[in-house]
Design a protein around this motif. Structure first.
Motif, PDB file in Angstrom:
ATOM      1  N   THR A 122       0.826  -1.207   0.000  1.00  0.00           N
ATOM      2  CA  THR A 122       0.000   0.000   0.000  1.00  0.00           C
ATOM      3  C   THR A 122       0.864   1.263   0.000  1.00  0.00           C
ATOM      4  OG1 THR A 122      -1.716  -1.215   1.128  1.00  0.00           O
ATOM      5  CG2 THR A 122      -1.849   1.177   1.258  1.00  0.00           C
ATOM      6  N   ALA A 123       1.973   1.211   0.726  1.00  0.00           N
ATOM      7  CA  ALA A 123       2.883   2.366   0.744  1.00  0.00           C
ATOM      8  C   ALA A 123       3.363   2.653  -0.685  1.00  0.00           C
ATOM      9  CB  ALA A 123       4.066   2.084   1.669  1.00  0.00           C
ATOM     10  N   GLY A 124       3.604   1.610  -1.450  1.00  0.00           N
ATOM     11  CA  GLY A 124       4.025   1.777  -2.840  1.00  0.00           C
ATOM     12  C   GLY A 124       2.925   2.388  -3.697  1.00  0.00           C
ATOM     13  N   ALA A 126       3.988   2.129   6.352  1.00  0.00           N
ATOM     14  CA  ALA A 126       3.012   2.234   7.447  1.00  0.00           C
ATOM     15  C   ALA A 126       3.638   1.782   8.762  1.00  0.00           C
ATOM     16  CB  ALA A 126       1.779   1.398   7.118  1.00  0.00           C
ATOM     17  N   SER A 127       4.394   0.694   8.721  1.00  0.00           N
ATOM     18  CA  SER A 127       5.018   0.177   9.955  1.00  0.00           C
ATOM     19  C   SER A 127       6.284   0.955  10.285  1.00  0.00           C
ATOM     20  CB  SER A 127       5.383  -1.293   9.771  1.00  0.00           C
ATOM     21  OG  SER A 127       6.334  -1.415   8.719  1.00  0.00           O
ATOM     22  N   GLY A 128       6.834   1.629   9.297  1.00  0.00           N
ATOM     23  CA  GLY A 128       8.104   2.331   9.493  1.00  0.00           C
ATOM     24  C   GLY A 128       9.273   1.380   9.516  1.00  0.00           C
ATOM     25  N   ARG A 129       9.074   0.160   9.005  1.00  0.00           N
ATOM     26  CA  ARG A 129      10.205  -0.769   9.016  1.00  0.00           C
ATOM     27  C   ARG A 129      10.301  -1.669   7.800  1.00  0.00           C
ATOM     28  NH1 ARG A 129       7.793  -5.420  11.360  1.00  0.00           N
ATOM     29  NH2 ARG A 129       6.045  -4.844  12.678  1.00  0.00           N
ATOM     30  N   ALA A 142      -1.001 -16.166   4.938  1.00  0.00           N
ATOM     31  CA  ALA A 142       0.018 -16.444   3.908  1.00  0.00           C
ATOM     32  C   ALA A 142       1.104 -15.371   3.888  1.00  0.00           C
ATOM     33  CB  ALA A 142      -0.641 -16.569   2.532  1.00  0.00           C
ATOM     34  N   VAL A 143       0.707 -14.104   4.129  1.00  0.00           N
ATOM     35  CA  VAL A 143       1.723 -13.038   4.113  1.00  0.00           C
ATOM     36  C   VAL A 143       2.661 -13.200   5.308  1.00  0.00           C
ATOM     37  CG1 VAL A 143       2.111 -10.543   4.271  1.00  0.00           C
ATOM     38  CG2 VAL A 143       0.293 -11.401   2.817  1.00  0.00           C
ATOM     39  N   THR A 144       2.071 -13.515   6.462  1.00  0.00           N
ATOM     40  CA  THR A 144       2.875 -13.714   7.676  1.00  0.00           C
ATOM     41  C   THR A 144       3.839 -14.887   7.479  1.00  0.00           C
ATOM     42  OG1 THR A 144       0.831 -13.100   8.784  1.00  0.00           O
ATOM     43  CG2 THR A 144       2.634 -13.850  10.195  1.00  0.00           C
TER      44      THR A 144
HETATM   45  O1  LIG Z   1       3.768  -0.017   4.841  1.00  0.00           O
HETATM   46  P1  LIG Z   1       4.660  -1.065   5.359  1.00  0.00           P
HETATM   47  O2  LIG Z   1       4.552  -1.262   6.827  1.00  0.00           O
HETATM   48  O3  LIG Z   1       6.080  -0.802   4.921  1.00  0.00           O
HETATM   49  O4  LIG Z   1       4.235  -2.420   4.725  1.00  0.00           O
HETATM   50  C1  LIG Z   1       4.312  -2.662   3.357  1.00  0.00           C
HETATM   51  C2  LIG Z   1       3.507  -3.895   2.986  1.00  0.00           C
HETATM   52  O5  LIG Z   1       4.024  -4.985   3.705  1.00  0.00           O
HETATM   53  C3  LIG Z   1       3.418  -6.223   3.413  1.00  0.00           C
HETATM   54  O6  LIG Z   1       4.059  -7.209   4.159  1.00  0.00           O
HETATM   55  C4  LIG Z   1       1.954  -6.202   3.735  1.00  0.00           C
HETATM   56  O7  LIG Z   1       1.795  -6.052   5.117  1.00  0.00           O
HETATM   57  C5  LIG Z   1       1.304  -5.029   3.000  1.00  0.00           C
HETATM   58  O8  LIG Z   1      -0.049  -4.911   3.370  1.00  0.00           O
HETATM   59  C6  LIG Z   1       2.007  -3.739   3.294  1.00  0.00           C
HETATM   60  O9  LIG Z   1       1.463  -2.696   2.519  1.00  0.00           O
END
Ligand SMILES: O=P(O)(O)OC[C@H]1O[C@@H](O)[C@@H](O)[C@@H](O)[C@@H]1O
Length: 398
Positions: free
Chosen positions: A75-77, A118-121, A388-390
């Motif tokens: 989403t950040a992308g 979003a997570s900053g990491r 699946a993403v986790t």
């Molecule tokens: O925006 P950040 O935290 O960098 O995450 C970037 C992407 O990471 C992935 O693992 C998912 O969680 C996506 O939904 C998310 O958009």
């Protein structure tokens, strides 16, 4: 409900009636994806206020950059795609979304890097922020407060816009997008004004109200879109560059929330290739083999079909700030509707409304965002948790 493999459970066939039972909806959405999605308008207002507090003026000092790179993944992308389309084809500076770690080799002191996470990491955003600092490029960072990204921005003495982390990244599109747009405005690349932001937020609020869980399917555009898509393979095409960003976004949310495979992209491009899907085994071929005289008991199980979702930009580009004349886009959108009709492929159309590019984008994103969640819920899937993403992150150690 059935137990799938790898501990994931859900319903293979969507349960239409559960969407009109608000208690069932709430119990299938324990993390509150609907609530987070309904906060889109509030996200616009809050992020605009947070961006106003950040020291974006630092960016102005060296004038117009050579290029702007928006670095981030998921989403950040997508925020980079939004900026590129809102800036439009007349933007004097290249706006380049970048989704892998680091920055392109040519980035240097003349450029600006906007790192978003979003997570900053995310390694992609962090790598880009560090590389920008090393190469002397101007940097802006957008993401969770007190994160690694904030530390990199502080080390680089770069503006940082803290976006509170309340929801998964994909439910934070608007919170992440607005700071990116406002940073670009400071650089003179986009014309987004306060009224555009207020009108966009108001439209997102109004759409959230139309799509609320207590509004029944026959008056709720998101529930009816979800039920139309249930059991089909969605094809989502956008009639203009702006509508294509919304189409790709719907691809993201249908995949992540509802776990549907999706074909999403630009209708102009599809018209020279992928439109052929309408003739294939999930399109015209399946429709033509349907035997209307077959005995109901002997009939084969309902085959999987395509379902087209056409996002139309609606022709509001009065300033003619487009790649192509509007008439070309409109004719193409009419044409694909005719093609679908001739082959018996059902088609849903969402038409953009509003004056500014941002508001029009919001009008094409809001209802599909909710639809992806309702589709997950109708299948008994928790739209929030994506095991699946986790698992992918764990297995690939990222
Ligand atoms: O925006 P950040 O935290 O960098 O995450 C970037 C992407 O990471 C992935 O693992 C998912 O969680 C996506 O939904 C998310 O958009």
């Amino acid at each position: 409900m059935m137990e799938g493999t790898a501990g994931v459970s859900g319903r293979r066939v969507a349960d239409e009636s559960m969407l009109d039972d608000p208690e069932a909806v709430a119990s299938h959405d324990p993390g509150g994806m609907l609530r987070f999605t309904a906060s889109a308008g509030a996200q616009v207002r809050e992020s605009a206020a947070l961006a106003a507090e950040a020291n974006l003026a630092l960016l102005e000092d060296e004038g117009r950059p050579r290029a702007v790179v928006i670095a981030g993944i998921g989403t950040a992308g997508r925020t980079g795609d939004v900026l590129a389309t809102v800036a439009g084809p007349r933007c004097p500076v290249p706006v380049i979304p970048h989704r892998s770690a680091g920055v392109p080799g040519w980035v240097g002191a003349a450029d600006v890097v906007i790192a978003v996470s979003a997570s900053g990491r995310s390694p992609e955003a962090l790598g880009a922020a560090e590389a920008a600092h090393r190469r002397g490029a101007r940097l802006v960072a957008v993401g969770a407060p007190d994160s690694q990204l904030q530390s990199v921005a502080e080390r680089a003495r770069a503006p940082f816009i803290p976006v509170p982390r309340r929801a998964p990244a994909r439910a934070s599109l608007w919170a992440l997008t607005v700071p990116v747009l406002l940073a670009a405005r400071t650089l003179g690349l986009v014309k987004v004004n306060e009224a555009d932001l207020a009108e966009t937020a108001a439209r997102l609020d109004a759409d959230a109200d139309r799509c609320r869980s207590t509004a029944e399917s026959f008056v709720n555009p998101a529930k009816s879109l979800a039920l139309g898509l249930a059991g089909s393979i969605p094809i989502v095409w956008g009639s203009s560059p702006l509508a294509t960003v919304a189409a790709r976004r719907f691809g993201d949310t249908l995949s992540a929330n509802a776990r549907y495979p999706v074909v999403a992209g630009a209708l102009g491009e599809a018209g020279r290739g992928r439109v052929g899907l309408l003739d294939g085994v999930f399109g015209g071929l399946v429709e033509s083999t349907r035997d209307i005289f077959a005995d109901a008991d002997e009939a084969e199980p309902d085959p999987t079909r395509l379902r087209l979702v056409l996002l139309r930009d609606g022709g509001l580009n009065a300033d003619d700030d487009t790649d192509e004349p509007l008439a070309v886009e409109e004719r193409r959108a009419d044409a694909v509707q005719t093609l679908a009709e001739r082959r018996g492929v059902r088609c849903d159309v969402v038409t953009a409304e509003g004056g500014s590019a941002l508001e029009r984008l919001a009008s094409l994103v809001a209802v599909p965002d909710f639809a992806s969640i309702y589709l997950a819920l109708a299948h008994g899937l928790d739209p929030m948790a994506v095991p699946a993403v986790t698992e992918m992150k764990e297995l690939s150690n990222q």
